[in-house]
Design a protein around this motif. Structure first.
Motif, short mmCIF file in Angstrom:
data_model
loop_
_atom_site.label_atom_id
_atom_site.label_comp_id
_atom_site.label_asym_id
_atom_site.label_seq_id
_atom_site.Cartn_x
_atom_site.Cartn_y
_atom_site.Cartn_z
N GLY A 92 29.47 31.53 46.47
CA GLY A 92 30.35 31.22 47.59
C GLY A 92 31.78 31.71 47.46
N ALA A 93 32.11 32.49 46.43
CA ALA A 93 33.48 32.98 46.28
C ALA A 93 33.83 33.91 47.44
CB ALA A 93 33.63 33.72 44.95
N THR A 94 35.07 33.76 47.95
CA THR A 94 35.54 34.61 49.05
C THR A 94 36.60 35.59 48.59
OG1 THR A 94 37.16 32.91 49.65
CG2 THR A 94 35.02 32.86 50.78
N GLU A 95 37.09 35.43 47.37
CA GLU A 95 38.07 36.36 46.81
C GLU A 95 37.88 36.44 45.30
OE1 GLU A 95 42.92 37.12 46.56
OE2 GLU A 95 42.11 35.52 47.84
N ILE A 96 37.85 37.65 44.77
CA ILE A 96 37.61 37.85 43.34
C ILE A 96 38.65 38.83 42.79
CG2 ILE A 96 36.00 38.75 41.60
CD1 ILE A 96 33.70 37.93 43.43
N GLN A 97 39.21 38.50 41.64
CA GLN A 97 40.09 39.41 40.92
C GLN A 97 39.41 39.77 39.60
OE1 GLN A 97 43.92 37.60 40.37
NE2 GLN A 97 44.59 38.05 42.45
N ILE A 98 39.23 41.05 39.37
CA ILE A 98 38.63 41.53 38.13
C ILE A 98 39.75 42.11 37.26
CG2 ILE A 98 37.01 43.17 37.11
CD1 ILE A 98 35.36 43.00 39.67
N HIS A 99 40.02 41.48 36.13
CA HIS A 99 41.10 41.92 35.25
C HIS A 99 40.52 42.74 34.11
CE1 HIS A 99 44.47 39.26 36.73
NE2 HIS A 99 43.43 38.78 37.38
N SER A 100 40.96 43.97 33.97
CA SER A 100 40.50 44.81 32.87
C SER A 100 41.35 46.08 32.80
CB SER A 100 39.03 45.19 33.05
OG SER A 100 38.62 46.11 32.06
N PRO A 101 41.63 46.58 31.59
CA PRO A 101 42.30 47.88 31.46
C PRO A 101 41.31 49.03 31.34
CG PRO A 101 42.20 46.83 29.32
CD PRO A 101 41.49 45.90 30.28
#
Length: 274
Positions: A61-70
């Motif tokens: 049910g997530a409506t916004e996702i931030q993927i953190h990675s270099p």
């Protein structure tokens, strides 16, 4: 240390009772608020685990996702899996206090379906952590060749890593791609023709010549095995075949790349003295 930090993080957040957290470490996965046994995985790297969790978050049910990675690998895999994630997905990259947030949707729309699907194959073949690259031809040059390819060639590239045995058409697609990398203005389709063209141009130095037919096959096989791993990023427990017979061989308990299984030239040429 990883296990200790993961357990401590879960304990601290549970006491606060304000945030919901999922922590994945090793082959385990724990959460503060629900059962996440389906996310216990055997992935060897965090690259694919991040995508596994991002797709699962969308299902939850997530409506916004931030993927953190270099890591470029994670960026490529996130773009390829964007159609399976919510519309607001951003890739946050950078180090220290310098971060940059990149929305995935405009990039996917600009690339189109074919190029987006072919991104992992392109990345593995042109140079990733486990596959190596072509001397003197970095990502920018390879990218220019990639976006100039014919549509039918690009559609052949996503087949990499989807079957145990490579098909001849798929190998030919990467051969055409390599010709575009080394000689963008030509219409050559084979590395044999390409090598002869560059030789005639007095580019006979080994580093400036493209791989031979045998070396190209092994390079495609290594990329094929890597994309097998990436294509299973949404599968918790992967079943990937051994690297053996996919451009690798085991020597002294370590995996070494196979350069070629064919002789560099016919016997008559090798035996020629003068």
């Amino acid at each position: 240390l990883t296990i200790y930090l993961a357990n401590k993080a879960i304990e601290q957040i549970r006491r606060q009772r304000e945030r919901r957290f999922i922590v994945s470490f090793g082959s385990e996965c724990k959460a503060t608020h629900k059962d996440v046994s389906h996310l216990a995985s055997n992935h060897e790297e965090a690259d694919t685990k991040i995508i596994l969790h991002a797709v699962d978050a969308t299902t939850d049910g997530a409506t916004e996702i931030q993927i953190h990675s270099p890591d470029t690998d994670v960026f490529v895999l996130a773009l390829r899996r964007y159609p399976q994630m919510c519309s607001k997905v951003s890739f946050v990259t950078g180090r220290g206090t310098h971060h940059k947030s990149i929305m995935l949707e405009p990039i996917v729309q600009a690339l189109g379906e074919a190029k987006t699907a072919a991104l992992p194959a392109f990345h593995a073949f042109s140079g990733a952590d486990n596959t190596g690259c072509f001397s003197g031809y970095g990502k920018p040059l390879c990218w220019k060749a990639f976006i100039s390819l014919e549509e039918e060639v690009i559609w052949e590239m996503p087949k990499l890593g989807t079957m145990l045995t490579l098909q001849g058409e798929t190998i030919e697609a990467f051969e055409k791609f390599l010709c575009k990398v080394y000689a963008p203005s030509t219409t050559l389709d084979t590395v044999k023709e390409l090598s002869w063209l560059l030789f005639r141009r007095k580019q006979a130095e080994l580093e400036r010549l493209p791989p031979t037919q045998g070396a190209l096959l092994e390079a495609v096989l290594r990329a094929h095995h890597q994309t097998m791993v990436w294509n299973n990023d949404t599968v918790a427990n992967q079943q990937i075949p051994s690297p053996e017979s996919y451009g690798w061989e085991q020597k002294d308990r370590t995996w070494q790349p196979v350069i070629t299984r064919l002789p560099p030239a016919p016997d008559a040429v090798i035996e020629l003295v003068r």
